[in-house]
Design a protein around this motif. Structure first.
Motif, short mmCIF file in Angstrom:
data_model
loop_
_atom_site.label_atom_id
_atom_site.label_comp_id
_atom_site.label_asym_id
_atom_site.label_seq_id
_atom_site.Cartn_x
_atom_site.Cartn_y
_atom_site.Cartn_z
N GLU A 163 0.65 -1.17 -0.08
CA GLU A 163 0.00 -0.21 -0.10
C GLU A 163 0.66 1.21 -0.18
O GLU A 163 0.49 2.35 -0.53
CB GLU A 163 -1.02 -0.13 1.09
N ILE A 164 1.95 1.17 0.80
CA ILE A 164 2.88 2.30 0.70
C ILE A 164 3.58 2.64 -0.77
O ILE A 164 3.71 3.56 -1.05
CB ILE A 164 3.90 2.22 1.97
N GLY A 165 3.85 1.68 -1.17
CA GLY A 165 4.49 1.74 -2.40
C GLY A 165 3.69 2.11 -3.42
O GLY A 165 4.19 2.76 -4.38
N ARG A 166 2.31 1.68 -3.45
CA ARG A 166 1.50 2.30 -4.39
C ARG A 166 1.08 3.94 -4.37
O ARG A 166 1.28 4.37 -5.49
CB ARG A 166 -0.02 1.42 -4.25
N ARG A 167 1.28 4.12 -3.10
CA ARG A 167 1.01 5.82 -2.92
C ARG A 167 2.25 6.40 -3.39
O ARG A 167 2.20 7.55 -3.90
CB ARG A 167 0.64 6.05 -1.45
N LEU A 168 3.45 5.71 -3.27
CA LEU A 168 4.76 6.65 -3.28
C LEU A 168 5.13 6.15 -5.01
O LEU A 168 6.28 6.69 -5.39
CB LEU A 168 5.85 6.18 -2.42
N ALA A 169 4.57 5.36 -5.70
CA ALA A 169 4.76 4.95 -7.04
C ALA A 169 6.33 4.25 -7.06
O ALA A 169 6.96 4.39 -7.96
CB ALA A 169 4.93 6.04 -7.89
N ILE A 170 6.49 3.31 -6.10
CA ILE A 170 7.51 2.45 -5.92
C ILE A 170 7.24 1.09 -5.73
O ILE A 170 6.03 0.97 -5.06
CB ILE A 170 8.73 2.92 -5.00
N SER A 171 7.96 0.19 -5.73
CA SER A 171 7.41 -1.34 -5.75
C SER A 171 7.60 -1.69 -4.01
O SER A 171 8.26 -0.84 -3.25
CB SER A 171 8.57 -2.21 -6.33
N PRO A 172 6.76 -2.69 -3.51
CA PRO A 172 6.96 -2.86 -2.22
C PRO A 172 8.50 -3.41 -1.93
O PRO A 172 8.93 -3.19 -0.68
CB PRO A 172 6.22 -4.48 -2.03
N GLU A 173 9.47 -4.02 -2.75
CA GLU A 173 10.52 -4.35 -2.39
C GLU A 173 11.44 -3.01 -2.20
O GLU A 173 12.36 -3.03 -1.18
CB GLU A 173 11.26 -5.10 -3.44
N THR A 174 11.17 -2.09 -3.00
CA THR A 174 11.86 -0.66 -2.71
C THR A 174 11.31 -0.10 -1.27
O THR A 174 12.51 0.50 -0.62
CB THR A 174 11.59 0.26 -3.83
N VAL A 175 10.18 -0.14 -0.99
CA VAL A 175 9.67 0.37 0.49
C VAL A 175 10.58 -0.48 1.37
O VAL A 175 11.07 0.10 2.35
CB VAL A 175 8.20 0.04 0.68
N LYS A 176 10.77 -1.71 1.15
CA LYS A 176 11.07 -2.76 2.25
C LYS A 176 12.82 -2.18 2.49
O LYS A 176 13.33 -2.32 3.66
CB LYS A 176 11.19 -4.00 1.66
N TYR A 177 13.37 -1.83 1.29
CA TYR A 177 14.82 -1.41 1.16
C TYR A 177 14.88 -0.24 2.02
O TYR A 177 16.14 -0.14 2.81
CB TYR A 177 15.28 -1.25 0.00
N HIS A 178 13.99 0.62 1.91
CA HIS A 178 14.29 1.86 2.55
C HIS A 178 14.09 1.74 4.20
O HIS A 178 14.85 2.34 4.78
CB HIS A 178 13.26 3.03 1.93
N ILE A 179 12.97 0.85 4.29
CA ILE A 179 12.68 0.63 5.82
C ILE A 179 13.97 0.01 6.57
O ILE A 179 14.43 0.31 7.57
CB ILE A 179 11.39 -0.22 5.94
N ARG A 180 14.81 -0.89 5.68
CA ARG A 180 15.78 -1.64 6.31
C ARG A 180 16.81 -0.51 6.45
O ARG A 180 17.28 -0.52 7.46
CB ARG A 180 16.18 -2.77 5.45
N SER A 181 17.14 0.30 5.85
CA SER A 181 17.99 1.40 5.69
C SER A 181 17.93 2.31 6.83
O SER A 181 18.77 2.53 7.55
CB SER A 181 18.18 2.16 4.41
N LEU A 182 16.52 2.59 7.07
CA LEU A 182 16.11 3.34 8.19
C LEU A 182 16.55 2.75 9.40
O LEU A 182 16.85 3.47 10.52
CB LEU A 182 14.80 3.78 8.13
N LEU A 183 16.04 1.73 9.56
CA LEU A 183 16.34 0.90 10.77
C LEU A 183 17.95 0.81 11.03
O LEU A 183 18.35 0.80 12.31
CB LEU A 183 15.80 -0.31 10.75
N GLN A 184 18.45 0.51 10.33
CA GLN A 184 20.16 0.42 10.17
C GLN A 184 20.87 1.64 10.75
O GLN A 184 21.46 1.63 11.60
CB GLN A 184 20.68 0.00 9.09
N LYS A 185 20.09 2.81 10.42
CA LYS A 185 20.67 4.06 10.50
C LYS A 185 20.47 4.53 12.02
O LYS A 185 21.22 5.18 12.65
CB LYS A 185 20.13 5.09 9.47
N THR A 186 19.13 4.09 12.29
CA THR A 186 18.66 4.66 13.75
C THR A 186 19.00 3.68 14.72
O THR A 186 19.01 4.09 15.98
CB THR A 186 17.27 5.04 13.63
N GLY A 187 19.11 2.41 14.42
CA GLY A 187 19.25 1.34 15.53
C GLY A 187 18.07 0.80 16.02
O GLY A 187 17.95 -0.11 17.10
#
Length: 206
Positions: A163-187
């Protein structure tokens, strides 16, 4: 010359401080001080107002930016200074687009509010270059990309990656990639922890 000022601020202590600055300035007159931005336009229609000090997140969820847009549409000559402590990434651009005159962060701006008021009434537009950086977990908000901030905003909905990917016009895999990056950055360990943290800090507001 004395200018008539309307203060719109829902937190008691900041509102009282602004009231003191205005009343003791000798060049501004406090016309009214209210806690709900939804009432601001009514005050402008009933009283002569030259300048508004407008918070963004006000009582009962009323948006100071929405109120500013309505006021500028009906009373373009009224000067408006957004006064906030929340570093939401999109507010500066939104304020500019609706014709707000100046933008001031309560805790981090070097220029005192009276100076910003004086310069604004003299015709200047005072805006920060960007929102202030806020510590979050192991990093700070300046380390996030624009796309990561978009994903952070969408995380607050609780929706799926699809659903997030649909609103941002990106794939679910890309959403997952950005979430993983955010978690790594913030801890943070989970997307829910991350969403709650950024919401409480005011980094992104849904």
């Amino acid at each position: 010359m004395s200018y008539n000022v309307l203060i719109v601020e829902d937190q008691l202590m900041p509102r009282q401080l602004l009231e003191i600055f205005v009343t003791e300035s000798g060049r501004y007159h406090l016309t009214a001080s209210i806690s709900n931005a939804a009432l601001a336009l009514t005050f402008c229609r009933s009283k002569p107002i030259d300048l508004i000090l407008m918070d963004v997140m006000t009582e009962f969820g009323a948006s100071g930016l929405d109120a500013s847009e309505a006021i500028k549409r009906e009373f373009p000559a009224i000067k408006i200074i957004i006064v906030t402590s929340m570093p939401e990434a999109t507010w500066i651009a939104r304020a500019r687009s609706i014709g707000v005159d100046s933008f001031w962060y309560k805790e981090v701006e070097s220029a005192p509010i009276l100076e910003v008021m004086d310069r604004t009434m003299a015709g200047e537009q005072i805006f920060p270059d960007c929102a202030p950086s806020v510590p979050i977990g192991l990093t700070d908000s300046s380390s996030f990309t624009d796309r990561e901030l978009e994903v952070l905003r969408e995380l607050q909905t609780g929706d799926s990656n699809t659903e997030i990917g649909r609103r941002l016009a990106i794939s679910p895999e890309t959403v997952k990639y950005h979430i993983r990056s955010l978690l790594q950055k913030t801890g943070f360990h989970t997307r829910t922890e991350l969403a709650l943290a950024v919401r409480s800090l005011g980094i992104v507001i849904k």
